[in-house]
Scaffold this active site. Sequence first.
Site, PDB file in Angstrom:
ATOM      1  N   GLN A  65       0.831  -1.219   0.000  1.00 23.11           N
ATOM      2  CA  GLN A  65       0.000   0.000   0.000  1.00 23.11           C
ATOM      3  C   GLN A  65       0.863   1.266   0.000  1.00 23.11           C
ATOM      4  O   GLN A  65       0.558   2.240  -0.675  1.00 23.11           O
ATOM      5  CB  GLN A  65      -0.907   0.039   1.247  1.00 23.11           C
ATOM      6  CG  GLN A  65      -1.579  -1.252   1.623  1.00 23.11           C
ATOM      7  CD  GLN A  65      -2.822  -1.584   0.783  1.00 23.11           C
ATOM      8  OE1 GLN A  65      -3.078  -0.953  -0.234  1.00 23.11           O
ATOM      9  NE2 GLN A  65      -3.556  -2.594   1.217  1.00 23.11           N
ATOM     10  N   ASP A  89      -9.955  -2.537  -0.549  1.00 21.11           N
ATOM     11  CA  ASP A  89      -9.660  -2.756   0.876  1.00 21.11           C
ATOM     12  C   ASP A  89      -9.455  -1.424   1.611  1.00 21.11           C
ATOM     13  O   ASP A  89      -9.541  -1.367   2.835  1.00 21.11           O
ATOM     14  CB  ASP A  89      -8.433  -3.658   1.042  1.00 21.11           C
ATOM     15  CG  ASP A  89      -7.238  -3.167   0.202  1.00 21.11           C
ATOM     16  OD1 ASP A  89      -6.795  -3.910  -0.697  1.00 21.11           O
ATOM     17  OD2 ASP A  89      -6.758  -2.038   0.438  1.00 21.11           O
ATOM     18  N   GLU A 109     -14.258   1.183  -7.322  1.00 23.48           N
ATOM     19  CA  GLU A 109     -14.043  -0.244  -6.978  1.00 23.48           C
ATOM     20  C   GLU A 109     -15.253  -1.009  -7.493  1.00 23.48           C
ATOM     21  O   GLU A 109     -16.392  -0.628  -7.216  1.00 23.48           O
ATOM     22  CB  GLU A 109     -13.906  -0.390  -5.467  1.00 23.48           C
ATOM     23  CG  GLU A 109     -14.078  -1.828  -4.923  1.00 23.48           C
ATOM     24  CD  GLU A 109     -13.091  -2.843  -5.485  1.00 23.48           C
ATOM     25  OE1 GLU A 109     -11.868  -2.586  -5.422  1.00 23.48           O
ATOM     26  OE2 GLU A 109     -13.556  -3.878  -6.013  1.00 23.48           O
ATOM     27  N   ASP A 159      -4.883  -0.091  -8.340  1.00 23.32           N
ATOM     28  CA  ASP A 159      -4.593  -1.160  -7.387  1.00 23.32           C
ATOM     29  C   ASP A 159      -5.482  -2.346  -7.747  1.00 23.32           C
ATOM     30  O   ASP A 159      -6.535  -2.578  -7.147  1.00 23.32           O
ATOM     31  CB  ASP A 159      -4.889  -0.658  -5.962  1.00 23.32           C
ATOM     32  CG  ASP A 159      -4.756  -1.777  -4.954  1.00 23.32           C
ATOM     33  OD1 ASP A 159      -5.226  -1.601  -3.799  1.00 23.32           O
ATOM     34  OD2 ASP A 159      -4.205  -2.839  -5.314  1.00 23.32           O
TER      35      ASP A 159
HETATM   36  N1  LIG Z   1      -4.330  -5.272  -4.602  1.00 26.26           N
HETATM   37  C1  LIG Z   1      -3.994  -6.592  -5.037  1.00 26.26           C
HETATM   38  C2  LIG Z   1      -2.523  -6.785  -5.228  1.00 26.26           C
HETATM   39  C3  LIG Z   1      -2.229  -8.006  -6.071  1.00 26.26           C
HETATM   40  C4  LIG Z   1      -2.889  -9.226  -5.528  1.00 26.26           C
HETATM   41  C5  LIG Z   1      -2.822 -10.422  -6.429  1.00 26.26           C
HETATM   42  C6  LIG Z   1      -1.422 -10.747  -6.775  1.00 26.26           C
HETATM   43  N2  LIG Z   1      -0.587 -11.530  -6.071  1.00 26.26           N
HETATM   44  C7  LIG Z   1       0.581 -11.585  -6.741  1.00 26.26           C
HETATM   45  C8  LIG Z   1       1.790 -12.254  -6.492  1.00 26.26           C
HETATM   46  C9  LIG Z   1       2.856 -12.104  -7.368  1.00 26.26           C
HETATM   47  C10 LIG Z   1       2.713 -11.308  -8.488  1.00 26.26           C
HETATM   48  C11 LIG Z   1       1.496 -10.651  -8.752  1.00 26.26           C
HETATM   49  C12 LIG Z   1       0.439 -10.799  -7.867  1.00 26.26           C
HETATM   50  N3  LIG Z   1      -0.818 -10.295  -7.852  1.00 26.26           N
END
Ligand SMILES: NCCCCCc1nc2ccccc2[nH]1
Length: 290
Positions: A65, A89, A109, A159
């Site tokens: 974040q 979130d 969102e 995000d």
């Molecule tokens: N706000 C969500 C952030 C990303 C969550 C899903 C996620 N988890 C990950 C792990 C490795 C690379 C890319 C990824 N994307």
Amino acid sequence: VIPGWFSEMSPMWPGEAHSLKVEKVLFQGKSDYQDVIVFQSATYGKVLVLDGVIQLTERDECAYQEMITHLPLCSIPNPKKVLVIGGGDGGVLREVARHPTVEHIDMCEIDKMVVDVSKQFFPDVAIGYEDPRVNLVIGDGVAFLKNAAEGSYDAVIVDSSDPIGPAKELFEKPFFQSVARALRPGGVVCTQAESLWLHMDIIEDIVSNCREIFKGSVNYAWTSVPTYPSGVIGFMLCSTEGPEVDFKHPLNPIDESSSKSNGPLKFYNAEIHSAAFCLPSFAKKVIESK
Ligand SMILES: NCCCCCc1nc2ccccc2[nH]1
């Protein structure tokens, strides 16, 4: 999810799985867009899972974040109007709120269940919604940007989850074009840009599209998030034509004293801002040659 271990399997990281010990399942639901689970882990606090993929844990969400927010906002002199796509979130809102120059924050969102679940189970993350500058729209970010007036924002933060599921279109060219249109000259965008260990092919496409669309600077930064497979996740930092933006040297790095209203910064600082843009050779080759 049975008490015991949660293993995060996804076509996004074939052949590997990150597991967390489950103490208790706190919520299981299905929204109009995805499966939503919250569980209490043994060592990472509460965990938010969408369609079987870990989105955040209480223990390490600060890294993601703080970096996705302060890398763009500390790179321009006076962020006033900010748009957040995704981020249901509320963690990005919490971080944007630390910037005193920000006057208005739009957030779009798609999944209301994510907002409601975050407010119920992750109050220290969803605290971002309490800021009076926030205007929350529940809807599709693609449509929101199509309707946004040209040059409306100083910064856009995307995000998103991954290009499998509701966030798929947020990784495609038309969406990046609509972001560029909504930004003022010299405005900046920061997007969730996968892992350089796992997704160099996706990153290569994103970088190519961004270089065509954003005529300011285009850089890739990355950070450590232990509960994301491969332990790292990256960000695309792009600026539109106009006042020069040097992403690698923060103009006004946010610091401890910025605003304690949302608690202290746990991860971001000026040094880690610059360091985030240092890439391993196998990634430099792909990203800096496009
Ligand atoms: N706000 C969500 C952030 C990303 C969550 C899903 C996620 N988890 C990950 C792990 C490795 C690379 C890319 C990824 N994307």
